[in-house]
Structures are given as C-alpha cells and as structure tokens.
Scaffold this active site. Sequence first.
Site, short mmCIF file in Angstrom:
data_model
loop_
_atom_site.label_atom_id
_atom_site.label_comp_id
_atom_site.label_asym_id
_atom_site.label_seq_id
_atom_site.Cartn_x
_atom_site.Cartn_y
_atom_site.Cartn_z
N ASN A 101 0.82 -1.19 0.05
CA ASN A 101 0.10 0.00 0.16
C ASN A 101 0.92 1.19 0.01
O ASN A 101 1.99 1.30 0.59
CB ASN A 101 -0.86 -0.05 1.21
CG ASN A 101 -1.78 1.38 1.17
OD1 ASN A 101 -2.60 1.65 0.45
ND2 ASN A 101 -1.83 2.08 2.34
N HIS A 103 1.08 5.12 1.32
CA HIS A 103 0.20 6.04 2.09
C HIS A 103 0.92 7.29 2.29
O HIS A 103 2.02 7.30 2.48
CB HIS A 103 0.41 5.14 3.28
CG HIS A 103 -0.35 6.08 4.44
ND1 HIS A 103 -1.73 6.13 4.74
CD2 HIS A 103 0.16 6.87 5.65
CE1 HIS A 103 -2.21 6.81 5.59
NE2 HIS A 103 -1.00 7.33 6.35
C1 GRF Z 1 -2.77 8.72 -2.55
O1 GRF Z 1 -2.14 9.63 -1.96
C2 GRF Z 1 -2.62 7.51 -1.77
O2 GRF Z 1 -1.39 7.43 -1.20
C3 GRF Z 1 -3.85 7.48 -0.97
O3 GRF Z 1 -4.72 7.79 -2.01
C4 GRF Z 1 -4.06 8.46 -2.98
C5 GRF Z 1 -4.60 8.03 -4.30
O4 GRF Z 1 -4.37 9.08 -5.21
N1 GRF Z 1 -4.22 6.48 -0.28
P1 GRF Z 1 -4.56 8.65 -6.82
O5 GRF Z 1 -6.14 8.25 -6.80
O6 GRF Z 1 -3.80 7.78 -7.16
O7 GRF Z 1 -4.41 9.93 -7.57
#
Ligand code: GRF
Length: 188
Positions: A101, A103
Amino acid sequence: MRKRVVILASGTGSLAQAILDASDLDIQVVAVVSDKADAQVLERAKQANINTSIVELKGDRPEWDKELFDQVKKYQPDLVVSAGFMKILSAEFVSYFPTINSHPALLPEFPGAHAVRDALAAGVTITGTTVHWVDAGVDTGPIITQMEVPVLPGDDEATLHERIKKVERGLIVATIALITPTLESISR
Ligand code: GRF
C-alpha cells in the site's frame, strides 16, 4: 516470467497510471479492481486494455470481503498493489495475497484516511510517503520504502497532497521494481 499484479483503487488513479506507464517493470498488470463504479481509475484501465472488476460494498461487510477475495483470486496475482483504495482489507485477503500500500505520510506518523490533513493540522514542516506491506491493521504493516516531502508555507490539503502524490508515483514504481524479484510466482 513477468509477475502478475492486481491494482486496487477507489478514485482518480494517478498512482495506478504511474504503474501502468512504467514499461520497464517486469510485471503484467492483469486487472484493476475498484469498490467504486464511477472511479476514474477504471477509465484509465480501459484505456490501457486492462481487465476491470467492481466490488461495491452493499451493506454486508463479510460478504464484500469474500466477493473482493474471489474477484482478485480469479486473476491469480503474484502481488496486489493498493493505490488509493479506501477500504480496509480483510485478514484473510492480506494473508493470502502479498499486498503493498502507498500511504501519503511517514508511517507510523499519521495513519488512517486523513493523513495529509492530519500532518497539516499537526504543523509539521516535513511529511512524506510510505510504501508498506499490508497486514490486518490500518497502515501498520512492515515498511518497505519512504520518502520525505516538505510542507511549504501556504500549503493547504490539496497542494500538499499533490506534492506528495508526485513523489508517490515514483516511489511506488521503484518499490515494485525492488520487490518483484523476491516474489513467489503463484502462476508457477
Ligand atoms: C494517494 O495519495 C494514496 O497514498 C492515497 O490515496 C491517494 C490516491 O491518489 N491512499 P490517486 O487516486 O492514485 O491519484
């Protein structure tokens, strides 16, 4: 043998796009799975001729957990990448599928769904992003890679999150490159 990857995403999918665009990764993205039928990430997958599945939560959580497991299992991934997936994965899921994941904070700082907002509210001058193995907790699995991102004067949640996402897009690709040689191929 290219490793088979399933991407989980709930929204825009810019991290997923970075993975799809990374032609030098020794992977085959076999599906993008979302819990939101209107997620833009599904459009990105279709543009890239990649299978998509939608598993929407309709009340019964154990049923959703099983449906997600079954949908992902059908693609036989060697690695699952959660890239902006806004649901917690079941213990059964993460013990069966090696899952990472991304984060948008320097874990263990600011876990949970509002990491960027929480970092701003805490007044830190340095935050960042983390790629970690997913365990049954919330953003608690073993950390693989991290990168720092500065908080700049005048930042709001949107400007800070976009600066973090720019770093995430590079780090998620680099991290996949790092770990794919170590993965057991399910399809062996
Ligand atoms: C990212 O910042 C990820 O870390 C978080 O949600 C965001 C997703 O961005 N969990 P995207 O939808 O890939 O532009």
